[in-house]
Design a protein around this motif. Structure first.
Motif, PDB file in Angstrom:
ATOM      1  N   TYR A  29      16.753  -9.490  34.203  1.00  0.00           N
ATOM      2  CA  TYR A  29      16.559 -10.370  33.047  1.00  0.00           C
ATOM      3  C   TYR A  29      15.982 -11.727  33.441  1.00  0.00           C
ATOM      4  O   TYR A  29      15.545 -12.503  32.591  1.00  0.00           O
ATOM      5  N   ARG A  30      15.971 -12.052  34.718  1.00  0.00           N
ATOM      6  CA  ARG A  30      15.823 -13.436  35.181  1.00  0.00           C
ATOM      7  C   ARG A  30      14.393 -13.962  35.072  1.00  0.00           C
ATOM      8  O   ARG A  30      13.432 -13.297  35.468  1.00  0.00           O
ATOM      9  N   HIS A  31      14.286 -15.191  34.550  1.00  0.00           N
ATOM     10  CA  HIS A  31      13.077 -15.992  34.657  1.00  0.00           C
ATOM     11  C   HIS A  31      13.364 -17.117  35.641  1.00  0.00           C
ATOM     12  O   HIS A  31      14.483 -17.649  35.685  1.00  0.00           O
ATOM     13  N   ALA A  32      12.382 -17.489  36.406  1.00  0.00           N
ATOM     14  CA  ALA A  32      12.586 -18.457  37.488  1.00  0.00           C
ATOM     15  C   ALA A  32      13.020 -19.827  36.972  1.00  0.00           C
ATOM     16  O   ALA A  32      12.721 -20.216  35.841  1.00  0.00           O
ATOM     17  N   ILE A  33      13.721 -20.553  37.831  1.00  0.00           N
ATOM     18  CA  ILE A  33      14.086 -21.937  37.532  1.00  0.00           C
ATOM     19  C   ILE A  33      12.803 -22.738  37.311  1.00  0.00           C
ATOM     20  O   ILE A  33      11.849 -22.633  38.083  1.00  0.00           O
ATOM     21  N   GLU A  34      12.771 -23.533  36.256  1.00  0.00           N
ATOM     22  CA  GLU A  34      11.559 -24.287  35.970  1.00  0.00           C
ATOM     23  C   GLU A  34      11.278 -25.315  37.070  1.00  0.00           C
ATOM     24  O   GLU A  34      12.189 -25.797  37.755  1.00  0.00           O
ATOM     25  N   THR A  35      10.020 -25.644  37.231  1.00  0.00           N
ATOM     26  CA  THR A  35       9.552 -26.383  38.410  1.00  0.00           C
ATOM     27  C   THR A  35      10.251 -27.724  38.603  1.00  0.00           C
ATOM     28  O   THR A  35      10.739 -28.028  39.704  1.00  0.00           O
ATOM     29  N   ASP A  36      10.312 -28.553  37.569  1.00  0.00           N
ATOM     30  CA  ASP A  36      10.918 -29.882  37.711  1.00  0.00           C
ATOM     31  C   ASP A  36      12.393 -29.792  38.100  1.00  0.00           C
ATOM     32  O   ASP A  36      12.866 -30.559  38.939  1.00  0.00           O
ATOM     33  N   LEU A  37      13.102 -28.865  37.484  1.00  0.00           N
ATOM     34  CA  LEU A  37      14.517 -28.708  37.806  1.00  0.00           C
ATOM     35  C   LEU A  37      14.698 -28.196  39.225  1.00  0.00           C
ATOM     36  O   LEU A  37      15.551 -28.690  39.973  1.00  0.00           O
ATOM     37  N   TYR A  38      13.886 -27.236  39.609  1.00  0.00           N
ATOM     38  CA  TYR A  38      13.934 -26.709  40.975  1.00  0.00           C
ATOM     39  C   TYR A  38      13.709 -27.831  41.993  1.00  0.00           C
ATOM     40  O   TYR A  38      14.477 -27.993  42.957  1.00  0.00           O
ATOM     41  N   ASN A  39      12.685 -28.622  41.786  1.00  0.00           N
ATOM     42  CA  ASN A  39      12.361 -29.698  42.718  1.00  0.00           C
ATOM     43  C   ASN A  39      13.442 -30.777  42.744  1.00  0.00           C
ATOM     44  O   ASN A  39      13.759 -31.332  43.804  1.00  0.00           O
ATOM     45  N   THR A  40      14.025 -31.074  41.588  1.00  0.00           N
ATOM     46  CA  THR A  40      15.080 -32.086  41.518  1.00  0.00           C
ATOM     47  C   THR A  40      16.314 -31.643  42.285  1.00  0.00           C
ATOM     48  O   THR A  40      16.904 -32.408  43.058  1.00  0.00           O
ATOM     49  N   ILE A  41      16.719 -30.409  42.079  1.00  0.00           N
ATOM     50  CA  ILE A  41      17.906 -29.890  42.780  1.00  0.00           C
ATOM     51  C   ILE A  41      17.652 -29.846  44.281  1.00  0.00           C
ATOM     52  O   ILE A  41      18.503 -30.244  45.079  1.00  0.00           O
ATOM     53  N   GLN A  42      16.467 -29.362  44.674  1.00  0.00           N
ATOM     54  CA  GLN A  42      16.163 -29.271  46.099  1.00  0.00           C
ATOM     55  C   GLN A  42      16.139 -30.646  46.757  1.00  0.00           C
ATOM     56  O   GLN A  42      16.614 -30.821  47.881  1.00  0.00           O
ATOM     57  N   ALA A  43      15.642 -31.643  46.045  1.00  0.00           N
ATOM     58  CA  ALA A  43      15.598 -33.003  46.591  1.00  0.00           C
ATOM     59  C   ALA A  43      16.992 -33.599  46.740  1.00  0.00           C
ATOM     60  O   ALA A  43      17.253 -34.377  47.664  1.00  0.00           O
ATOM     61  N   ARG A  44      17.896 -33.244  45.863  1.00  0.00           N
ATOM     62  CA  ARG A  44      19.267 -33.771  45.915  1.00  0.00           C
ATOM     63  C   ARG A  44      20.099 -33.101  47.000  1.00  0.00           C
ATOM     64  O   ARG A  44      21.089 -33.663  47.464  1.00  0.00           O
ATOM     65  N   ASP A  45      19.741 -31.891  47.365  1.00  0.00           N
ATOM     66  CA  ASP A  45      20.508 -31.170  48.380  1.00  0.00           C
ATOM     67  C   ASP A  45      19.546 -30.534  49.376  1.00  0.00           C
ATOM     68  O   ASP A  45      19.259 -29.344  49.322  1.00  0.00           O
ATOM     69  N   THR A  46      19.040 -31.352  50.277  1.00  0.00           N
ATOM     70  CA  THR A  46      18.059 -30.871  51.260  1.00  0.00           C
ATOM     71  C   THR A  46      18.685 -30.003  52.344  1.00  0.00           C
ATOM     72  O   THR A  46      17.977 -29.367  53.118  1.00  0.00           O
ATOM     73  N   SER A  47      20.022 -29.978  52.402  1.00  0.00           N
ATOM     74  CA  SER A  47      20.700 -29.160  53.415  1.00  0.00           C
ATOM     75  C   SER A  47      20.648 -27.673  53.060  1.00  0.00           C
ATOM     76  O   SER A  47      20.889 -26.820  53.907  1.00  0.00           O
ATOM     77  N   ARG A  48      20.346 -27.374  51.806  1.00  0.00           N
ATOM     78  CA  ARG A  48      20.277 -25.985  51.362  1.00  0.00           C
ATOM     79  C   ARG A  48      18.879 -25.681  50.833  1.00  0.00           C
ATOM     80  O   ARG A  48      18.243 -26.512  50.207  1.00  0.00           O
ATOM     81  N   SER A  49      18.410 -24.480  51.104  1.00  0.00           N
ATOM     82  CA  SER A  49      17.098 -24.074  50.618  1.00  0.00           C
ATOM     83  C   SER A  49      17.247 -23.213  49.372  1.00  0.00           C
ATOM     84  O   SER A  49      18.110 -22.334  49.308  1.00  0.00           O
ATOM     85  N   LEU A  50      16.407 -23.484  48.388  1.00  0.00           N
ATOM     86  CA  LEU A  50      16.404 -22.683  47.172  1.00  0.00           C
ATOM     87  C   LEU A  50      15.300 -21.623  47.180  1.00  0.00           C
ATOM     88  O   LEU A  50      15.023 -21.009  46.159  1.00  0.00           O
ATOM     89  N   LYS A  51      14.687 -21.417  48.349  1.00  0.00           N
ATOM     90  CA  LYS A  51      13.583 -20.465  48.421  1.00  0.00           C
ATOM     91  C   LYS A  51      13.987 -19.070  47.970  1.00  0.00           C
ATOM     92  O   LYS A  51      13.165 -18.314  47.447  1.00  0.00           O
ATOM     93  N   GLY A  52      15.247 -18.717  48.185  1.00  0.00           N
ATOM     94  CA  GLY A  52      15.718 -17.394  47.794  1.00  0.00           C
ATOM     95  C   GLY A  52      15.714 -17.154  46.301  1.00  0.00           C
ATOM     96  O   GLY A  52      15.872 -16.016  45.844  1.00  0.00           O
ATOM     97  N   LEU A  53      15.518 -18.222  45.517  1.00  0.00           N
ATOM     98  CA  LEU A  53      15.489 -18.102  44.061  1.00  0.00           C
ATOM     99  C   LEU A  53      14.072 -18.130  43.498  1.00  0.00           C
ATOM    100  O   LEU A  53      13.893 -18.173  42.277  1.00  0.00           O
ATOM    101  N   GLN A  54      13.088 -18.100  44.376  1.00  0.00           N
ATOM    102  CA  GLN A  54      11.702 -18.166  43.915  1.00  0.00           C
ATOM    103  C   GLN A  54      11.153 -16.766  43.596  1.00  0.00           C
ATOM    104  O   GLN A  54      10.341 -16.202  44.317  1.00  0.00           O
ATOM    105  N   TYR A  55      11.642 -16.213  42.498  1.00  0.00           N
ATOM    106  CA  TYR A  55      11.126 -14.953  41.987  1.00  0.00           C
ATOM    107  C   TYR A  55      11.368 -14.935  40.480  1.00  0.00           C
ATOM    108  O   TYR A  55      12.191 -15.696  39.948  1.00  0.00           O
ATOM    109  N   THR A  56      10.665 -14.086  39.776  1.00  0.00           N
ATOM    110  CA  THR A  56      10.809 -13.983  38.333  1.00  0.00           C
ATOM    111  C   THR A  56      10.497 -12.551  37.919  1.00  0.00           C
ATOM    112  O   THR A  56      10.021 -11.754  38.736  1.00  0.00           O
TER     113      THR A  56
END
Length: 354
Positions: free
Chosen positions: A39-66
Motif C-alpha cells: 500500500y505504501r507511497h514514499a515519504i514526501e521529499t521535504d519531510l524525508y530531508n527534514t527527518i534525515q537532517a535532524r537525525d544524521t546518526s540514522r539513515s533513511l535510505k531503507g525507506l526510499q521505495y514506493t
C-alpha cells in the motif's frame, strides 16, 4: 484454415492445457512473487530531508521505495501483497500526522476525511511514514474484492497482514493495542468485505484432520481449481500478538487468518523465513508448509543490483517471494527488477510443482 484462425485456436488450446494442468496442482505447488508494504507511497521529499537532517546518526535510505496501486500490482501479475494495519476504534487517532507540522506537504492528506472514521487504518509508521494508497483496511479489502470479481479465475492471492501497535513514538503517538476483541473485529471485517467465497481459511485446509499441521503434512491444501478466485491471509507477527490471535482457537478453528506458528505446533501451516538462504526452507517446503521469504530488504540489494537472495529464494521453493522492486527504483539509478525469466510473477514451484 486461415493463418490467423489457426493461431487463435492453437493459443486457445495451449492455454486450456496449461489451465487444466494448473487446476490439478495444489496451491502450495506454486511459487509467486509479491510486494512488501504493498500500500505504501514514499515519504514526501521535504519531510524525508527534514527527518534525515535532524537525525544524521540514522539513515533513511531503507525507506526510499514506493508502490503503484494494489489493483495495478494485481493486474501486473503479482500474487502476494502485504498490508499493515493499525487499530482505531474511535476514529481520528491518525487523522493528522505530526510530520505535516514539520515539513511542507506536497499533496493533500486524506481529503475525504477517511482517517477520522472508526476502523482499521493502513500505513507504515505513525506521523512519519503515513502516505498510502488506501487509508483504511476496508478500502483495501474492497479494492481486492473488486479486482477479484473482475478476474474470477485468478490463482490464489496471498496476503501477509501485519497488525501494528507498540510504544509511543517521539511525537507521543501511541498506537492502539491489539487485544483479543480487536482481533475478532479484524476477522469480522475481512469476512464482511470479502465474503466467504473469497477466502481460504485454516478450517478449509484442516478438513477432517485433527490439527491444522497434520492436514498440512498430509498435503491437504486446496487444489488450484478449489482455490481460484480466493485470498489466503497470513498474520505477520511472532510472539504475543500471534499467540493472542490463536488463543481459544485450537488449530485456528474459526479464524480467518493463518499465523506464523513454528513446526510442531497444532497451528503450523504458514512460516516466515525472511533469509532466503536459510537451508531449512527447502525441507520445510517438501514437508508441506507454505513459506514466505524475501528477495530484498531496506533497498540494499536494489542499490547493489544484487540478485543473490532472489536466486536463493527461487531455488529454495519458498512459495512466496516478496520484493520492493517488481519495477526498477525511481529514487536511485539501478536496473534491479524482480521477476521470473519469462517476465511473469507466478510459476510452478521448482521443488514441489514438477
Amino acid at each position: 484454415m486461415k493463418p490467423f484462425l489457426f493461431t487463435l485456436l492453437f493459443v486457445s488450446a495451449v492455454n486450456f492445457g496449461v489451465q487444466a494442468q494448473n487446476n490439478n496442482l495444489k496451491m502450495n505447488q506454486l511459487q509467486v512473487i509479491g510486494s512488501h508494504n504493498s500500500y505504501r507511497h514514499a515519504i514526501e521529499t521535504d519531510l524525508y530531508n527534514t527527518i534525515q537532517a535532524r537525525d544524521t546518526s540514522r539513515s533513511l535510505k531503507g525507506l526510499q521505495y514506493t508502490h503503484i496501486s494494489i489493483t495495478d500490482q494485481l493486474n501486473k501479475g503479482l500474487r502476494n501483497l502485504e498490508i499493515d494495519i493499525f487499530a482505531d476504534a474511535k476514529g481520528g487517532k491518525y487523522a493528522h500526522p505530526r510530520g505535516l507540522d514539520i515539513a511542507k506537504s506536497e499533496e493533500a492528506y486524506d481529503p475525504e476525511g477517511l482517517m477520522k472514521k472508526p476502523g482499521f487504518k493502513v500505513f507504515h509508521m505513525p506521523d512519519i511514514d503515513f502516505r498510502t494508497s488506501c487509508y483504511t483496511f476496508e478500502i483495501c479489502l474492497q479494492e481486492l474484492k473488486k479486482w477479484s470479481d473482475a478476474n474470477p479465475n485468478h490463482v490464489p492471492v496471498f496476503i501477509t497482514l501485519e497488525p501494528k501497535d507498540g510504544d509511543a513514538n517521539f511525537f507521543g503517538t501511541k498506537p492502539e493495542d491489539f487485544t483479543a476483541a480487536v482481533f475478532d473485529e479484524m476477522d469480522k471485517v475481512i469476512r464482511k468485505k470479502l465474503g466467504k467465497d473469497k477466502l481460504i481459511t485454516p478450517d478449509m485446509v484442516r478438513g477432517k484432520y485433527k490439527t491444522l499441521e497434520e492436514a498440512v503434512l498430509h498435503n491437504n491444501w486446496p487444489t488450484l481449481k478449489e482455490a481460484k478466485g480466493r485470498f489466503l491471509f497470513i498474520l505477520d507477527n511472532n510472539g504475543a500478538k500471534r499467540d493472542l490471535y490463536a488463543l481459544n482457537h485450537p488449530s485456528l478453528k474459526g479464524r480467518a487468518v493463518f499465523i506464523n506458528a513454528e513446526p510442531g505446533k497444532p497451528e503450523a501451516a504458514t512460516l516466515f523465513r525472511n533469509n532466503s538462504e536459510d537451508p531449512q526452507i527447502e525441507d520445510l517446503v517438501k514437508k508441506g508448509y507454505l513459506i514466505r521469504t524475501r528477495a530484498d530488504s531496506d533497498t540494499k540489494e536494489a542499490r547493489a543490483n544484487d540478485y543473490s537472495h532472489f536466486e536463493a529464494a527461487k531455488k529454495s521453493g519458498a512459495q512466496i517471494i516478496t520484493t520492493d522492486y517488481y519495477l526498477p527504483s525511481t529514487f536511485f539509478n539501478s536496473p534491479y527488477q524482480i521477476k521470473y525469466d519469462d517476465g511473469s510473477y507466478v510459476r510452478n514451484n521448482p521443488v514441489t510443482g514438477k
